[in-house]
Design an enzyme around this catalytic site. Structure first.
Site, PDB file in Angstrom:
ATOM      1  N   ASN A 115       0.828  -1.213   0.000  1.00  0.00           N
ATOM      2  CA  ASN A 115       0.000   0.000   0.000  1.00  0.00           C
ATOM      3  C   ASN A 115       0.861   1.260   0.000  1.00  0.00           C
ATOM      4  O   ASN A 115       0.624   2.194   0.762  1.00  0.00           O
ATOM      5  CB  ASN A 115      -0.934  -0.003   1.203  1.00  0.00           C
ATOM      6  CG  ASN A 115      -2.149   0.864   1.001  1.00  0.00           C
ATOM      7  OD1 ASN A 115      -2.564   1.087  -0.132  1.00  0.00           O
ATOM      8  ND2 ASN A 115      -2.728   1.340   2.074  1.00  0.00           N
ATOM      9  N   ARG A 165       3.840  -0.254   8.970  1.00  0.00           N
ATOM     10  CA  ARG A 165       4.698  -1.344   8.498  1.00  0.00           C
ATOM     11  C   ARG A 165       5.893  -1.582   9.416  1.00  0.00           C
ATOM     12  O   ARG A 165       6.537  -2.625   9.330  1.00  0.00           O
ATOM     13  CB  ARG A 165       5.185  -1.037   7.091  1.00  0.00           C
ATOM     14  CG  ARG A 165       4.058  -0.707   6.121  1.00  0.00           C
ATOM     15  CD  ARG A 165       4.589  -0.145   4.829  1.00  0.00           C
ATOM     16  NE  ARG A 165       3.544   0.436   3.988  1.00  0.00           N
ATOM     17  CZ  ARG A 165       3.124   1.696   4.085  1.00  0.00           C
ATOM     18  NH1 ARG A 165       3.662   2.503   4.979  1.00  0.00           N
ATOM     19  NH2 ARG A 165       2.172   2.138   3.291  1.00  0.00           N
ATOM     20  N   LYS A 200       0.509 -11.268  -2.050  1.00  0.00           N
ATOM     21  CA  LYS A 200       1.241 -10.485  -3.040  1.00  0.00           C
ATOM     22  C   LYS A 200       2.721 -10.353  -2.696  1.00  0.00           C
ATOM     23  O   LYS A 200       3.587 -10.566  -3.538  1.00  0.00           O
ATOM     24  CB  LYS A 200       0.590  -9.100  -3.181  1.00  0.00           C
ATOM     25  CG  LYS A 200       1.115  -8.296  -4.349  1.00  0.00           C
ATOM     26  CD  LYS A 200       2.328  -7.507  -3.946  1.00  0.00           C
ATOM     27  CE  LYS A 200       2.940  -6.807  -5.147  1.00  0.00           C
ATOM     28  NZ  LYS A 200       4.152  -6.057  -4.740  1.00  0.00           N
ATOM     29  N   PRO A 217       2.955 -12.247  -9.145  1.00  0.00           N
ATOM     30  CA  PRO A 217       2.454 -11.283  -8.145  1.00  0.00           C
ATOM     31  C   PRO A 217       1.394 -10.357  -8.742  1.00  0.00           C
ATOM     32  O   PRO A 217       1.590  -9.800  -9.816  1.00  0.00           O
ATOM     33  CB  PRO A 217       3.709 -10.482  -7.772  1.00  0.00           C
ATOM     34  CG  PRO A 217       4.875 -11.322  -8.208  1.00  0.00           C
ATOM     35  CD  PRO A 217       4.394 -12.073  -9.397  1.00  0.00           C
ATOM     36  N   ASP A 219      -0.619  -6.983  -8.105  1.00  0.00           N
ATOM     37  CA  ASP A 219      -0.800  -5.728  -7.375  1.00  0.00           C
ATOM     38  C   ASP A 219      -1.793  -4.864  -8.141  1.00  0.00           C
ATOM     39  O   ASP A 219      -2.437  -5.335  -9.072  1.00  0.00           O
ATOM     40  CB  ASP A 219       0.539  -4.998  -7.222  1.00  0.00           C
ATOM     41  CG  ASP A 219       0.990  -4.403  -8.540  1.00  0.00           C
ATOM     42  OD1 ASP A 219       0.821  -5.072  -9.574  1.00  0.00           O
ATOM     43  OD2 ASP A 219       1.481  -3.264  -8.560  1.00  0.00           O
TER      44      ASP A 219
END
Length: 268
Positions: A115, A165, A200, A217, A219
């Site tokens: 994100n 994070r 992901k 992956p 996204d």
DNA sequence: GTCCAGGGTCAAG
DNA sequence: CTTGACCATGGA
């Protein structure tokens, strides 16, 4: 300084390889060469014709890192044969090579990527290295190892501005170890067990860290390209299509499509 | 001010 | 097994 030259190098373009979103520590110089930190060295790579020149502060296995022994011409040919839609994306990013990066750095980098946008991810990683990595030269620092991050407390990362994070990074650093796995499925399951690592990020680690080239992956950019070029929506539909169409070359296909979609928008 | 970026976690249905 | 609020931050 260690100087190396690789001659007769095909299917490589430095912008495509270093700016396709797989790595975050390579930056373009005014003469179109790229300088970056890998392992515990600083290197500058330039491509003149089909000759690759590398100048680094230490010795390194560049053939492995740059995946120079793989025949990307063959991969591109086979992808186009199976799927005509991907042709434009491959023409656009014809010089992408998938780097063999350090496992921990890939896990940590893509954990930070969630994100988030690429310029800011690069900034976070540079600041993280400056603050907790080891100094190589005046301006360059190594990516901090897991055991260094593992000893930190959450507020030690405040100035990096990782947001929510930060706690994922420290928790994952504590749980990280260099491991051997019997299968890709086992490695993927281990990744999903790490804090802040979902499907992901785990797919990116499979591809960029473990060299599992069947990984695909998904996204926001891949979702966009799948919808606009293929008319496919929904994560399950995308995964099924990728497996069926690209098979073991999913990772390569994904990189061409990602770079095509993301880089192209700057020029429209 | 709102939307978005290489998403994940957690609780609820 | 799927869905949705919530999560920090900075640039557009």
């Amino acid at each position: 300084m260690q100087k190396k030259v690789f001659e007769n190098v095909k299917d490589i373009n430095l912008k495509h390889t270093f700016e396709c979103g797989q790595c975050f520590r390579w930056n373009k110089n005014e003469d179109d060469s790229y300088t970056g930190v890998v392992s515990s060295l600083v290197a500058t790579v330039s491509l003149i014709g089909d000759k690759l020149y590398i100048e680094a502060t230490d010795d390194f296995d560049w053939k492995r890192y740059l995946d120079l022994d793989r025949d990307y011409g063959k991969i591109k040919k086979e992808l186009v044969a199976k799927d005509n839609i991907i042709r434009d994306a491959i023409d656009y990013g014809f010089g992408i090579r998938i780097l063999r990066q350090d496992l921990w750095e890939v896990i940590a980098s893509f954990l930070i990527s969630q994100n988030n946008n690429i310029p800011r991810i690069k900034g976070c990683i540079e600041n993280l290295s400056k603050l907790h990595g080891e100094k190589i030269t005046d301006d360059y620092y190594t990516f901090p190892k897991a055991d260094v991050i593992a000893k930190l407390k959450a507020n030690d990362l405040d100035e990096i501005k990782l947001g929510y994070r930060a706690k994922y990074l420290i928790e994952t650093a504590k749980a990280f170890e260099e491991k051997e796995f019997d299968s890709s499925e086992e490695a993927y399951e281990w990744l999903l067990g790490l804090s802040g690592v979902g499907p992901k990020v785990a797919s990116c680690v499979m591809l960029f860290g473990f060299g599992y080239y069947g990984a695909y992956p998904v996204d926001v950019w891949v979702k966009k390209v799948m919808k606009e070029l293929y008319g496919i929506e929904g994560i399950n539909n995308i995964n099924m299509f990728a497996k069926k169409t690209f098979g073991d070359y999913g990772g390569f296909a994904q990189q061409y499509l990602f770079y095509y979609m993301r880089d192209k928008k700057d020029k429209m």
